[in-house]
Design an enzyme around this catalytic site. Sequence first.
Site, PDB file in Angstrom:
ATOM      1  N   HIS A  99       0.832  -1.214   0.000  1.00 60.78           N
ATOM      2  CA  HIS A  99       0.000   0.000   0.000  1.00 60.78           C
ATOM      3  C   HIS A  99       0.866   1.263   0.000  1.00 60.78           C
ATOM      4  O   HIS A  99       0.487   2.289   0.574  1.00 60.78           O
ATOM      5  CB  HIS A  99      -0.954   0.021   1.196  1.00 60.78           C
ATOM      6  N   TYR A 382       0.166  -4.588  11.225  1.00 67.78           N
ATOM      7  CA  TYR A 382      -0.233  -3.274  10.714  1.00 67.78           C
ATOM      8  C   TYR A 382       0.240  -2.165  11.642  1.00 67.78           C
ATOM      9  O   TYR A 382       0.660  -1.100  11.197  1.00 67.78           O
ATOM     10  CB  TYR A 382      -1.751  -3.217  10.520  1.00 67.78           C
TER      11      TYR A 382
END
Length: 551
Positions: A99, A382
């Site tokens: 990402h 994350y």
Amino acid sequence: MLCTYLLCIILTTVHLTNAIDTSDGSPDAFFTPAGSNPQKLPPPGADYYTLPNGCPIDNPLGTLRLGNQLNGNLLLQDINLIDVLTHITHERIPERIVHAKGAGAYGVFETTHDISNYTSLAFLNQVGKTTPLFSRFSTVAGEKGSADNVRDARGFAFKFYTEEGNLDWLFFGAPMFQIRDPAKFPSLVHAQKRDPSSNLKNETAFWDFFNHNAEGLNFLMRLFSDQGTPLSYRYTDIHSINTYKFTQPTGEFKYVRIVLKTDQGVRNLTHDQMTTLVGMDADFSTRDLYAAIDKGDYPSWTVYAQIINPEDAESSPVNIFDATRELPESDFPLIPFGKITLNRNPKNYFTEVEQSAFQVANLVPGWDVSADPIVQVRLFPYGDTQRYRLGINFPQLPINRPFYSYNPTRRDGANNIINLGNLPNYFPNYNGPQIVQPAQYRQTAEQHMRWIGNVTNFQSQITDSDFDQPRDYWNQLADMGPDQQGNFIYNVASSLSGANKGVRQETYALFRKINGDLASAVQNRTEGLVLKKCQAAKAMYGQMDNSSLPM
């Protein structure tokens, strides 16, 4: 038509104003030390050029040197020169491992329907209630400088600044994920990245990974349809992919998956349109989102929940904890409950978008994770990747900061902004504030969650059912338009033709488990492209070493 649309976007993207807003959006954007400010400030609308310590200098573009000429030797005592050079060599932070390329925007969530019978989420407790949010949309596999519109998955992250803390949603453009076994995460990432030897994207590695992890075929069916190349972020539906829980203070809960339907309508590109667009504007999706918000054409999504009763989970036609499977709407209908509208662009990309940090572990009362193994493993990395990128105190950055938080044990560390002064750094303590009862705590739903069993080293196995949803989607493509199945075959062949022969043959065998005609069509189209690539390469470069060709 596409070229005209692109030109309009480019021409309407950015209009700069004379007034420069240097605020970062935080409530304490300007900090004044205790006592009066003795420093003489420039008049309103003007600035001094200063060193980092605030010392004004008169000629920031000059350099101290011996001799008043171009070839004079520079002096180490030129503090301004040394400082600006040092800063520019340190101003980059690590990009996200996945990402990396993304766009961001502020917006609002509006509760449109009452679902308080399912969840105690405070920001959903009244129809018409609005909650501010920040969003970041991204591709997945490419680097920060990669093109927006390449064939890739899309990530959609939302940070809701609720009255009971920040709730982060980390969702996907496809309705399902590529894997269901957490230990496969590193291989999944590496197979989509650059080859460790050539530093080139490697189609052999990509297809070889999925040949050995066929549960991902359901995702590949979407990726290699035209859904894998959306026109831009605004025209994409969004899916939670994982199963979460709506919870109540009583301990009761419902399993839930979230779906966001774009109010702009879904718009996709064919492979050839995608190739053209990437060549014309590699940043098109970023530009399109920014331009739309800049001119007041605010994109929005209607938010739905698919509710699963705990007692129905075990008898569900689809394992609700399998992230590679889509929950059928016929069994779990979409229940509307909100609307997301993006209505403000960031003022500074680095401060607000690059430093934004989303993590599945950002939960609030009324929302919790389920036993889905992929959402379970997402709880850790994350947040950890943000600690690596931004430092241990990344939650204190203005873009990541909740309205309120208090924890005296979280102290010190690099780039600490809020260190709670002279309060003791343990809890409970003699000098801290009175701890009062909040409206509700984060609940741990107990029902349906009492586990008794042996510790096992488990890996899921491929079964015939893994090919059911891919087969259904192949049949659905025929109903989506006369070209959709043909586009899928062409899209697969364009990628698979870059893989070596052994990997190609394994892929054909997997497609044959979905549909025999599909496998034959993919094989014929792919081998035809392989032959063309070899003939073109030989014509251009002469006799080549066969190892460099996808034979």
